[in-house]
Design a protein around this motif. Structure first.
Motif, short mmCIF file in Angstrom:
data_model
loop_
_atom_site.label_atom_id
_atom_site.label_comp_id
_atom_site.label_asym_id
_atom_site.label_seq_id
_atom_site.Cartn_x
_atom_site.Cartn_y
_atom_site.Cartn_z
N SER A 1 27.45 -10.09 31.58
CA SER A 1 26.61 -9.15 32.32
C SER A 1 25.63 -9.93 33.19
O SER A 1 24.84 -10.73 32.68
CB SER A 1 25.83 -8.25 31.36
OG SER A 1 24.77 -7.59 32.01
N ALA A 2 25.67 -9.70 34.50
CA ALA A 2 24.74 -10.38 35.41
C ALA A 2 23.31 -9.96 35.11
O ALA A 2 22.38 -10.77 35.24
CB ALA A 2 25.10 -10.07 36.86
N VAL A 3 23.12 -8.71 34.71
CA VAL A 3 21.78 -8.20 34.41
C VAL A 3 21.15 -8.99 33.27
O VAL A 3 20.04 -9.52 33.38
CB VAL A 3 21.82 -6.70 34.06
CG1 VAL A 3 20.44 -6.22 33.64
CG2 VAL A 3 22.32 -5.89 35.25
N LEU B 1 11.54 -5.87 35.91
CA LEU B 1 12.47 -5.14 36.76
C LEU B 1 13.65 -6.04 37.15
O LEU B 1 13.45 -7.21 37.47
CB LEU B 1 11.77 -4.66 38.03
CG LEU B 1 10.56 -3.74 37.81
CD1 LEU B 1 9.70 -3.72 39.06
CD2 LEU B 1 11.02 -2.34 37.45
N VAL B 2 14.85 -5.49 37.14
CA VAL B 2 16.05 -6.24 37.52
C VAL B 2 16.76 -5.51 38.64
O VAL B 2 17.00 -4.29 38.56
CB VAL B 2 17.00 -6.43 36.32
CG1 VAL B 2 18.19 -7.31 36.72
CG2 VAL B 2 16.27 -7.04 35.13
N TYR B 3 17.10 -6.24 39.71
CA TYR B 3 17.77 -5.66 40.88
C TYR B 3 19.01 -6.48 41.24
O TYR B 3 19.06 -7.69 41.01
CB TYR B 3 16.84 -5.68 42.10
CG TYR B 3 15.62 -4.82 41.99
CD1 TYR B 3 15.62 -3.50 42.45
CD2 TYR B 3 14.44 -5.31 41.44
CE1 TYR B 3 14.49 -2.71 42.37
CE2 TYR B 3 13.30 -4.52 41.35
CZ TYR B 3 13.34 -3.22 41.82
OH TYR B 3 12.20 -2.45 41.72
N PHE B 4 19.98 -5.83 41.87
CA PHE B 4 21.07 -6.51 42.56
C PHE B 4 20.73 -6.47 44.05
O PHE B 4 20.11 -5.51 44.53
CB PHE B 4 22.40 -5.80 42.34
CG PHE B 4 22.99 -5.98 40.97
CD1 PHE B 4 22.64 -7.05 40.17
CD2 PHE B 4 23.92 -5.07 40.48
CE1 PHE B 4 23.18 -7.22 38.90
CE2 PHE B 4 24.47 -5.22 39.22
CZ PHE B 4 24.11 -6.30 38.43
N VAL C 1 17.97 -10.25 41.21
CA VAL C 1 16.54 -10.54 41.31
C VAL C 1 15.83 -9.95 40.10
O VAL C 1 16.03 -8.78 39.76
CB VAL C 1 15.95 -9.93 42.61
CG1 VAL C 1 14.45 -10.25 42.70
CG2 VAL C 1 16.68 -10.47 43.83
N VAL C 2 15.00 -10.76 39.46
CA VAL C 2 14.22 -10.32 38.30
C VAL C 2 12.74 -10.42 38.68
O VAL C 2 12.30 -11.46 39.16
CB VAL C 2 14.51 -11.19 37.06
CG1 VAL C 2 13.79 -10.63 35.83
CG2 VAL C 2 16.01 -11.28 36.81
N VAL C 3 12.00 -9.33 38.48
CA VAL C 3 10.60 -9.27 38.91
C VAL C 3 9.71 -8.92 37.73
O VAL C 3 10.01 -7.99 36.96
CB VAL C 3 10.39 -8.21 40.02
CG1 VAL C 3 8.94 -8.24 40.52
CG2 VAL C 3 11.35 -8.46 41.18
N GLU C 4 8.62 -9.65 37.60
CA GLU C 4 7.65 -9.39 36.54
C GLU C 4 7.08 -7.98 36.66
O GLU C 4 6.87 -7.48 37.77
CB GLU C 4 6.53 -10.41 36.66
CG GLU C 4 5.44 -10.33 35.61
CD GLU C 4 4.38 -11.40 35.81
OE1 GLU C 4 3.85 -11.88 34.80
OE2 GLU C 4 4.10 -11.75 36.98
N GLY C 5 6.83 -7.35 35.54
CA GLY C 5 6.23 -6.02 35.56
C GLY C 5 4.79 -6.05 36.02
O GLY C 5 4.16 -7.13 36.10
N GLU D 1 17.24 -1.55 38.04
CA GLU D 1 17.09 -0.66 39.19
C GLU D 1 18.28 -0.71 40.15
O GLU D 1 18.29 0.00 41.16
CB GLU D 1 15.81 -1.02 39.96
CG GLU D 1 14.53 -0.62 39.24
CD GLU D 1 14.32 0.87 39.25
OE1 GLU D 1 14.39 1.49 40.32
OE2 GLU D 1 14.11 1.44 38.16
N GLY D 2 19.27 -1.55 39.87
CA GLY D 2 20.45 -1.60 40.73
C GLY D 2 20.14 -2.11 42.12
O GLY D 2 19.29 -2.98 42.32
N PHE D 3 20.84 -1.56 43.13
CA PHE D 3 20.62 -1.95 44.53
C PHE D 3 19.55 -1.06 45.14
O PHE D 3 19.55 0.16 44.93
CB PHE D 3 21.91 -1.80 45.34
CG PHE D 3 22.92 -2.89 45.11
CD1 PHE D 3 22.86 -4.08 45.83
CD2 PHE D 3 23.93 -2.72 44.17
CE1 PHE D 3 23.79 -5.09 45.62
CE2 PHE D 3 24.86 -3.73 43.95
CZ PHE D 3 24.79 -4.91 44.68
#
Length: 284
Positions: free
Chosen positions: A119-121, A162-165, A223-227, A138-140
């Protein structure tokens, strides 16, 4: 109670390194009655790499034909088939085709199971160096700038990681938008080409990462972003709240977005800012 022996199997596939394929995947590929693949050419390369010769029928199942193909696959399941669903990389249904088929199978009381896989996430989250105890995927993000900013503002107060593609050609714009909404110093990690030869994890503030991405980035991106940090409310009177909203409106923001942004800045509920704006309007 389910009486039909048929089963829909969601199978995780490698996100890069083929040796990450789960052991059960080869058996499922060999024994399935029907294999629904996002890209049949990539499926062929996967089966060749695993030394597997599928005995079942292979059909394409991708975003463009997902709605039309789902009833056909459900009928195969109703008839007792074992249907295997694979996407290009990772788990089906996670920003990939699969949700419609799962929902349709559940509605017909057909068994659904999974072959867990890469899993990339979760891989990006684990490598990011950011908190992993609570997160949301959060996907794309939307491609249009205005819609992207609006979506980011919706989660500006989110405390979870938060995790994004994201597509490589939009990464710089996305990171710049994140820096604008979340703050340039908010920590993040850009994970590129995970498990592949040129794997890279770039960590830093969003502003710094946006500058780096402006030079051009290639590959599959997560992309992983701090809360959002916990903070007490800023001591602002109603007049100052209204002035900040008006300043944002003058700069081109819609009132709803301006109110949300000011609430985030002040660390207070949006309703407080909204009430201040409404009261100011009635007093003029």
């Amino acid at each position: 109670m389910t009486t039909n022996p048929a089963t829909l199997v969601l199978a995780g596939t490698p996100i890069g390194d083929i040796t990450d394929a789960p052991p059960r995947l080869a058996r499922e590929l060999a024994e399935a009655d029907v294999i629904a693949a996002e890209d049949t050419r990539r499926l062929r390369r996967l089966t060749q790499a695993l030394g597997v010769t599928p005995r079942g029928r292979v059909v394409s199942y991708f975003e463009g034909n997902e709605s039309a193909r789902t009833p056909e696959l459900v009928e195969a399941l109703v008839g007792g088939a074992r249907v295997l669903l694979v996407t290009d990389a990772g788990m089906p249904s996670v920003s990939d085709p699969g949700y419609r088929l799962v929902a349709a199978a559940v509605e017909r009381d057909i068994r659904v199971t999974a072959v867990p896989g890469p899993s990339a996430v979760l891989t990006a989250l684990a490598l990011s160096g950011l908190p992993v105890d609570r997160f949301c995927f959060e996907g794309f993000l939307p491609r249009k700038a205005g819609e992207r900013l609006s979506r980011l503002r919706d989660v500006a107060e989110e405390r979870r990681t938060l995790v994004y593609f994201e597509a490589p050609h939009r990464l710089d714009d996305t990171l710049a938008a994140m820096a604008e909404v979340f703050g340039a110093e908010r920590r993040a990690a850009v994970c590129r080409e995970l498990t592949k030869t040129y794997e890279e994890v770039r960590r830093g503030g969003l502003g710094e990462l946006a500058e780096w991405a402006a030079e051009g980035v290639r590959g599959e991106i997560t992309v992983v972003v701090e809360g959002a940090p916990e903070r007490g409310p800023e001591e602002l009177d109603a007049g100052e709240l209204v002035r900040r909203v008006q300043a944002r409106e003058a700069a081109g923001e819609r009132r709803k977005e301006a109110i949300a942004a000011v609430a985030v800045e002040a660390g207070i509920a949006k309703r407080v800012v909204f009430d201040a704006v409404v009261a100011a309007k009635h007093n003029t």
